[in-house]
Design a protein around this motif. Structure first.
Motif, PDB file in Angstrom:
ATOM      1  N   VAL A 211       0.865  -0.912   0.151  1.00 57.93           N
ATOM      2  CA  VAL A 211      -0.170   0.068  -0.074  1.00 57.93           C
ATOM      3  C   VAL A 211       0.917   1.293  -0.082  1.00 57.93           C
ATOM      4  O   VAL A 211       0.623   2.166  -0.831  1.00 57.93           O
ATOM      5  CB  VAL A 211      -0.984   0.024   1.107  1.00 57.93           C
ATOM      6  CG1 VAL A 211      -1.544   1.360   1.557  1.00 57.93           C
ATOM      7  CG2 VAL A 211      -2.093  -0.940   0.937  1.00 57.93           C
ATOM      8  N   ARG A 212       1.779   1.215   0.760  1.00 60.34           N
ATOM      9  CA  ARG A 212       2.604   2.518   0.977  1.00 60.34           C
ATOM     10  C   ARG A 212       3.365   2.671  -0.266  1.00 60.34           C
ATOM     11  O   ARG A 212       3.570   3.760  -0.863  1.00 60.34           O
ATOM     12  CB  ARG A 212       3.857   2.416   2.128  1.00 60.34           C
ATOM     13  CG  ARG A 212       3.023   2.385   3.355  1.00 60.34           C
ATOM     14  CD  ARG A 212       4.072   2.315   4.628  1.00 60.34           C
ATOM     15  NE  ARG A 212       3.415   2.267   5.816  1.00 60.34           N
ATOM     16  CZ  ARG A 212       2.925   3.573   6.558  1.00 60.34           C
ATOM     17  NH1 ARG A 212       3.121   4.644   6.201  1.00 60.34           N
ATOM     18  NH2 ARG A 212       2.603   3.395   7.821  1.00 60.34           N
ATOM     19  N   LYS A 213       3.953   1.633  -1.107  1.00 61.73           N
ATOM     20  CA  LYS A 213       4.494   1.838  -2.135  1.00 61.73           C
ATOM     21  C   LYS A 213       3.562   2.362  -3.447  1.00 61.73           C
ATOM     22  O   LYS A 213       3.826   3.095  -4.049  1.00 61.73           O
ATOM     23  CB  LYS A 213       5.097   0.494  -2.708  1.00 61.73           C
ATOM     24  CG  LYS A 213       6.356   0.108  -2.050  1.00 61.73           C
ATOM     25  CD  LYS A 213       7.196  -1.068  -2.846  1.00 61.73           C
ATOM     26  CE  LYS A 213       8.590  -1.046  -2.294  1.00 61.73           C
ATOM     27  NZ  LYS A 213       9.454  -1.695  -3.043  1.00 61.73           N
ATOM     28  N   ALA A 214       2.320   1.825  -3.280  1.00 63.44           N
ATOM     29  CA  ALA A 214       1.298   2.121  -4.373  1.00 63.44           C
ATOM     30  C   ALA A 214       1.145   3.618  -4.067  1.00 63.44           C
ATOM     31  O   ALA A 214       0.853   4.303  -5.102  1.00 63.44           O
ATOM     32  CB  ALA A 214      -0.057   1.349  -4.154  1.00 63.44           C
ATOM     33  N   PHE A 215       1.311   3.997  -2.966  1.00 62.50           N
ATOM     34  CA  PHE A 215       0.769   5.546  -2.756  1.00 62.50           C
ATOM     35  C   PHE A 215       1.994   6.419  -2.620  1.00 62.50           C
ATOM     36  O   PHE A 215       1.830   7.735  -2.108  1.00 62.50           O
ATOM     37  CB  PHE A 215      -0.046   5.734  -1.280  1.00 62.50           C
ATOM     38  CG  PHE A 215      -1.427   5.233  -1.699  1.00 62.50           C
ATOM     39  CD1 PHE A 215      -2.509   6.142  -2.503  1.00 62.50           C
ATOM     40  CD2 PHE A 215      -2.130   4.012  -1.138  1.00 62.50           C
ATOM     41  CE1 PHE A 215      -3.718   5.693  -2.536  1.00 62.50           C
ATOM     42  CE2 PHE A 215      -3.284   3.725  -1.508  1.00 62.50           C
ATOM     43  CZ  PHE A 215      -4.198   4.430  -2.171  1.00 62.50           C
ATOM     44  N   GLY A 216       3.080   5.825  -3.110  1.00 57.96           N
ATOM     45  CA  GLY A 216       4.222   6.968  -3.355  1.00 57.96           C
ATOM     46  C   GLY A 216       5.429   6.655  -2.302  1.00 57.96           C
ATOM     47  O   GLY A 216       6.422   7.639  -2.461  1.00 57.96           O
ATOM     48  N   ALA A 217       5.441   5.598  -1.740  1.00 56.83           N
ATOM     49  CA  ALA A 217       6.836   5.427  -0.813  1.00 56.83           C
ATOM     50  C   ALA A 217       7.847   4.962  -1.612  1.00 56.83           C
ATOM     51  O   ALA A 217       7.667   4.075  -2.074  1.00 56.83           O
ATOM     52  CB  ALA A 217       6.345   4.659   0.416  1.00 56.83           C
ATOM     53  N   THR A 218       9.093   5.523  -1.418  1.00 56.39           N
ATOM     54  CA  THR A 218      10.133   5.136  -2.123  1.00 56.39           C
ATOM     55  C   THR A 218      10.571   3.896  -1.247  1.00 56.39           C
ATOM     56  O   THR A 218      10.395   3.829  -0.170  1.00 56.39           O
ATOM     57  CB  THR A 218      11.215   5.977  -2.400  1.00 56.39           C
ATOM     58  OG1 THR A 218      11.521   6.518  -1.139  1.00 56.39           O
ATOM     59  CG2 THR A 218      10.812   7.182  -3.259  1.00 56.39           C
ATOM     60  N   ARG A 219      11.708   3.096  -1.980  1.00 56.77           N
ATOM     61  CA  ARG A 219      12.294   2.169  -1.138  1.00 56.77           C
ATOM     62  C   ARG A 219      12.750   2.589   0.205  1.00 56.77           C
ATOM     63  O   ARG A 219      12.436   1.898   1.069  1.00 56.77           O
ATOM     64  CB  ARG A 219      13.354   1.630  -2.130  1.00 56.77           C
ATOM     65  CG  ARG A 219      13.575   0.077  -1.607  1.00 56.77           C
ATOM     66  CD  ARG A 219      14.827  -0.537  -2.595  1.00 56.77           C
ATOM     67  NE  ARG A 219      15.392  -1.473  -1.622  1.00 56.77           N
ATOM     68  CZ  ARG A 219      16.433  -2.005  -1.676  1.00 56.77           C
ATOM     69  NH1 ARG A 219      17.141  -1.718  -3.065  1.00 56.77           N
ATOM     70  NH2 ARG A 219      17.018  -2.920  -1.026  1.00 56.77           N
ATOM     71  N   TRP A 220      13.608   3.651   0.013  1.00 57.14           N
ATOM     72  CA  TRP A 220      14.247   4.322   1.215  1.00 57.14           C
ATOM     73  C   TRP A 220      13.525   4.981   2.345  1.00 57.14           C
ATOM     74  O   TRP A 220      13.802   4.722   3.410  1.00 57.14           O
ATOM     75  CB  TRP A 220      15.490   5.317   0.655  1.00 57.14           C
ATOM     76  CG  TRP A 220      16.287   4.588  -0.010  1.00 57.14           C
ATOM     77  CD1 TRP A 220      16.513   4.638  -1.644  1.00 57.14           C
ATOM     78  CD2 TRP A 220      17.350   3.228   0.194  1.00 57.14           C
ATOM     79  NE1 TRP A 220      17.722   3.894  -2.018  1.00 57.14           N
ATOM     80  CE2 TRP A 220      17.915   3.022  -0.914  1.00 57.14           C
ATOM     81  CE3 TRP A 220      17.404   2.825   1.404  1.00 57.14           C
ATOM     82  CZ2 TRP A 220      18.898   1.959  -1.117  1.00 57.14           C
ATOM     83  CZ3 TRP A 220      18.523   1.621   1.408  1.00 57.14           C
ATOM     84  CH2 TRP A 220      19.010   1.533   0.374  1.00 57.14           C
ATOM     85  N   ARG A 221      12.427   5.230   1.672  1.00 58.60           N
ATOM     86  CA  ARG A 221      11.344   5.834   2.943  1.00 58.60           C
ATOM     87  C   ARG A 221      10.944   4.649   3.701  1.00 58.60           C
ATOM     88  O   ARG A 221      10.796   4.794   4.872  1.00 58.60           O
ATOM     89  CB  ARG A 221      10.133   6.271   1.859  1.00 58.60           C
ATOM     90  CG  ARG A 221       9.475   7.711   2.364  1.00 58.60           C
ATOM     91  CD  ARG A 221      10.233   8.542   3.222  1.00 58.60           C
ATOM     92  NE  ARG A 221       9.565   9.527   3.916  1.00 58.60           N
ATOM     93  CZ  ARG A 221       9.150  10.595   3.380  1.00 58.60           C
ATOM     94  NH1 ARG A 221       9.443  10.929   2.201  1.00 58.60           N
ATOM     95  NH2 ARG A 221       8.352  11.495   4.042  1.00 58.60           N
ATOM     96  N   LEU A 222      10.785   3.559   3.182  1.00 59.23           N
ATOM     97  CA  LEU A 222      10.159   2.550   3.826  1.00 59.23           C
ATOM     98  C   LEU A 222      11.254   1.803   4.774  1.00 59.23           C
ATOM     99  O   LEU A 222      11.001   1.454   5.931  1.00 59.23           O
ATOM    100  CB  LEU A 222       9.847   1.172   2.967  1.00 59.23           C
ATOM    101  CG  LEU A 222       8.477   1.548   2.231  1.00 59.23           C
ATOM    102  CD1 LEU A 222       8.092   0.385   1.020  1.00 59.23           C
ATOM    103  CD2 LEU A 222       7.221   1.568   3.165  1.00 59.23           C
TER     104      LEU A 222
ATOM    105  N   GLN B 211      11.501   4.049   7.560  1.00 54.29           N
ATOM    106  CA  GLN B 211      10.357   3.630   8.664  1.00 54.29           C
ATOM    107  C   GLN B 211      10.759   2.566   9.394  1.00 54.29           C
ATOM    108  O   GLN B 211      10.336   2.655  10.853  1.00 54.29           O
ATOM    109  CB  GLN B 211       9.086   3.537   7.687  1.00 54.29           C
ATOM    110  CG  GLN B 211       7.543   3.227   8.883  1.00 54.29           C
ATOM    111  CD  GLN B 211       6.629   2.534   7.810  1.00 54.29           C
ATOM    112  OE1 GLN B 211       6.348   2.723   6.834  1.00 54.29           O
ATOM    113  NE2 GLN B 211       5.819   1.992   8.696  1.00 54.29           N
TER     114      GLN B 211
ATOM    115  N   PRO C 257       5.922  -4.173  -5.507  1.00 53.18           N
ATOM    116  CA  PRO C 257       4.677  -3.755  -4.906  1.00 53.18           C
ATOM    117  C   PRO C 257       3.431  -4.637  -5.188  1.00 53.18           C
ATOM    118  O   PRO C 257       2.684  -5.081  -4.328  1.00 53.18           O
ATOM    119  CB  PRO C 257       4.156  -2.467  -5.663  1.00 53.18           C
ATOM    120  CG  PRO C 257       5.097  -2.225  -6.588  1.00 53.18           C
ATOM    121  CD  PRO C 257       6.331  -3.076  -6.217  1.00 53.18           C
TER     122      PRO C 257
END
Ligand SMILES: Nc1ncnc2c1ncn2[C@@H]1O[C@H](COP(=O)(O)OP(=O)(O)O)[C@@H](O)[C@H]1O
Ligand SMILES: [Mg+2]
Lengths: 221, 411
Positions: free
Chosen positions: B316-327, B330, B402
């Motif tokens: 979900v987070r990827k689908a809504f625009g999270a990049t790999r590094w953002r995840l 987190q 994703p």
């Protein structure tokens, strides 16, 4: 708005090759509400994933808002998904550890919107789907229909031009499903959102502008 | 962003109480052991009063007489020290004292066993004891073999109750000594200063010690500056090598070195290598790392299971625009928060354990303290812990496609 040209998607696993999409060309105009139908395994989800840049086509090209997607690098795709696309899934896919409000805020998080602004816009989106009273709840405390409304609020909170919905009513009873469809229809007419929706329900498909039928990865008419 | 991550972290951790408890406990326990070990080492070797000059001090703790088939090991004897350790160039204070020995006195007919050290007057200049009453004895007291004594506070209480100690007497070794000073207790593990009672060296009844090459004396040398230490070691080594022991039957050479306290402590572990202090420190660090590896692996495992079950969230987070590094950020943040919570718990527990050890009397006069240095190291270790144990599963998870993530995880 969305243009697919000669898109082919092949899944290769060990020895088996599955052709999920073969030579699909498709144009979706701005403001259109398109439904996609077809038997199970005919490639509907795959088509939606390719449109939504969640999956790269094996061959062919995807053009969104007049811009052809050239590179499938993570960061570039993330940006386009965040700005231009909103997804709604059959199984809602809400984050169970986030409150309704925090769930809706997720897309704004990835474009660096400040906390206050996020809150304001998430509340507005929830109001739009008729759930202002449930912002502090957690997904597990909501009914299926309510969860799907939250998911729709999340999909529209960033004001994307395109909504992609994969069987959004598939897990709902027909009355609730009709409500959700009405909501999508309303977003389409009032906010001029372009909507592409996968459905199994002829009745729902009839309410859309146009239906694309897939069979074995090919559009049939 | 941090607020969002914080909220979700708390929620995730509360949802999986067992996992959280295991992780917290693992981190806390590891930290407790590290902090207590560090406190013990610091307590034994750290620069604390009375050893105020420990940065520019050397000791002579061992000597050996060697022959073809005989070896006599021990501390340096009086003859060795007088011959080789007096007036070393660069030395500011040179003190000779005996290793502590257990002697017995009586109070109201009851046996009281005391640790006794015999020292010279320089001892009190090389070490700065905190005097609660009176003062030290002097070189003149030692030269005249005056029957005077310095006792620690615990001994004063044992022998004289609540009253003052100075002016009172105690009988040791068949003589009556008058107390001239009372000092605050010094921990048992501080080998150089520790004793219950300090007496002038010349009050010893036998002068056998004074005539021996190898005996039970010690020397404490405070140099003018750190830079003088190598010269002092060298000169002492040279003088020892030049000693003629041919008069001794069975022996033909004498060995002794001036060394730091840490080197002395490392001798048991790393032998007589000139790098024994560094070896010992390296050994302790390696031990600490190994010790931390287990809970770290455990944490990786737990973090992996915690993150793997959230593949839908990743999708979900990827689908809504999270990049790999953002995840990655987190999930690593989540783990760092967990580790820091474990660290905080560990520090509280450590403080409890240290104070329990201090009060138990397990180590006489122990003053183990949770010092800031140990604390900061602990905190650093905790963060490294968090990053390490979070990074692996986070990297793995963030690599998920994703669509796969939405469909329930890696295949
Ligand atoms: N990750 C995958 N690996 C291998 N085959 C896949 C994968 N995803 C889908 N497929 C196959 O591709 C075809 C189309 O799947 P899908 O697009 O999910 O169909 P639909 O949504 O119409 O039911 C099916 O035959 C499916 O088995
Ligand atoms: Mg499908």
């Amino acid at each position: 708005m969305i243009r697919l040209e000669n898109v082919e998607k092949v899944y290769r696993t060990d020895r088996i090759e599955t052709i999920a999409l073969s030579n699909v060309s498709l144009d979706v105009a701005e403001g259109e509400f398109v439904s996609i139908m077809g038997p199970s395994g005919s490639g509907k989800s795959t088509l939606l994933h390719v449109m939504g840049l969640l999956d790269a086509p094996t061959k062919g090209s995807v053009t969104l808002n007049g811009r052809k997607v050239e590179s499938y690098f993570d960061a570039a795709l993330a940006k386009v998904r965040n700005a231009e696309l909103g997804f709604v899934f059959q199984t809602f896919h809400l984050v169970p550890d986030l409150s309704v409000l925090d769930n809706v805020e997720v897309p704004l998080l990835y474009r660096g919107t400040g906390g206050k602004e996020r809150r304001k816009r998430a509340e507005a989106a929830l109001e739009r789907v008729g759930l202002s009273a449930r912002t502090r709840h957690y997904p597990s405390q909501l009914s299926g229909g309510q969860q799907q409304r939250v998911a729709i609020a999340r999909a529209i909170v960033g004001a994307p031009r395109i909504l992609l919905a994969d069987e959004p009513t598939g897990n709902l009873d027909s009355a609730t499903g009709d409500d959700v469809l009405d909501l999508l229809k309303d977003l389409n007419t009032r906010e001029r959102c372009t909507v592409v929706m996968v459905t199994h329900d002829e009745r729902q498909a009839a309410k859309t502008h146009r239906t694309v039928r897939l069979f074995d990865g090919r559009p049939v008419s | 962003m941090l607020g969002h991550t914080l909220k979700s972290t708390v929620r995730v951790l509360l949802r999986r109480k067992f996992f959280t408890a295991v992780s917290l406990f693992g981190v806390a326990l590891t930290l407790v052991v590290l902090v207590v070990a560090a406190a013990l080492l610091d307590h034994t070797f750290g620069p604390h009063p009375p050893e105020v000059y420990s940065g520019r001090s050397l000791g002579i703790f061992r000597a050996s007489l060697k022959g073809k088939s005989w070896t006599r090991n021990g501390g340096p004897g009086g003859r060795l020290l007088e011959t080789c350790a007096r007036a070393l160039p660069g030395a500011e204070i040179t003190s000779f004292y005996s290793a502590q020995d257990q002697e017995v006195t009586y109070r109201d007919g009851e046996r009281v066993s005391l640790w006794v050290k015999r020292t010279d007057g320089a001892f009190w200049r090389a070490l700065h004891f905190r005097f609660l009453e009176g003062g030290p004895f002097t070189d003149a007291d030692d030269a005249a073999a005056n029957a005077v004594a310095v006792v620690n506070d615990a001994t004063r209480r044992k022998l004289f109750g609540d009253g003052r100690g100075v002016g009172k007497t105690l009988r040791l070794d068949g003589r009556t000594f008058t107390v001239v000073g009372v000092v605050a207790d010094v921990p048992f593990l501080r080998a150089v200063p520790f004793a219950d009672v300090w007496l002038p060296a010349r009050t010893a009844r036998s002068d056998a010690e004074a005539r021996a090459w190898v005996g039970e004396l010690r020397a404490l040398i405070v140099a003018r500056s750190r830079a003088d230490l190598p010269g002092i070691r060298e000169e002492y080594r040279r003088r020892v090598a030049a000693v003629d022991v041919s008069a001794e039957p069975r022996f033909d050479r004498l060995e002794s070195e001036a060394e730091s306290f840490l080197e002395m402590g490392a001798r048991g572990m790393a032998g007589t290598s000139p790098h024994r202090a560094a070896l010992a420190v390296a050994f302790f660090i390696a031990l600490a790392v190994c010790f931390m590896a287990l809970p770290a692996l455990n944490l990786v495992n737990l973090a992996l299971s915690r993150i793997l079950e959230r593949s839908s969230e990743v999708g979900v987070r990827k689908a809504f625009g999270a990049t790999r590094w953002r995840l990655v950020l987190q999930f690593v943040t989540e783990n760092v928060i967990l580790s820091l919570a474990g660290g905080a718990l560990g520090i509280v527990l450590s403080a409890g354990v240290l104070s329990a050890v201090n009060q138990s009397g397990l180590i006489p006069y122990a003053q183990l303290a949770l010092n800031v240095r140990v604390l900061l190291w602990g905190l650093l270790a905790t963060c490294v812990f968090g990053v390490l144990s979070g990074a692996l599963p986070a990297l793995r998870m963030s690599r998920l496609h994703p669509v796969e993530a939405l469909q329930g995880g890696p295949r």
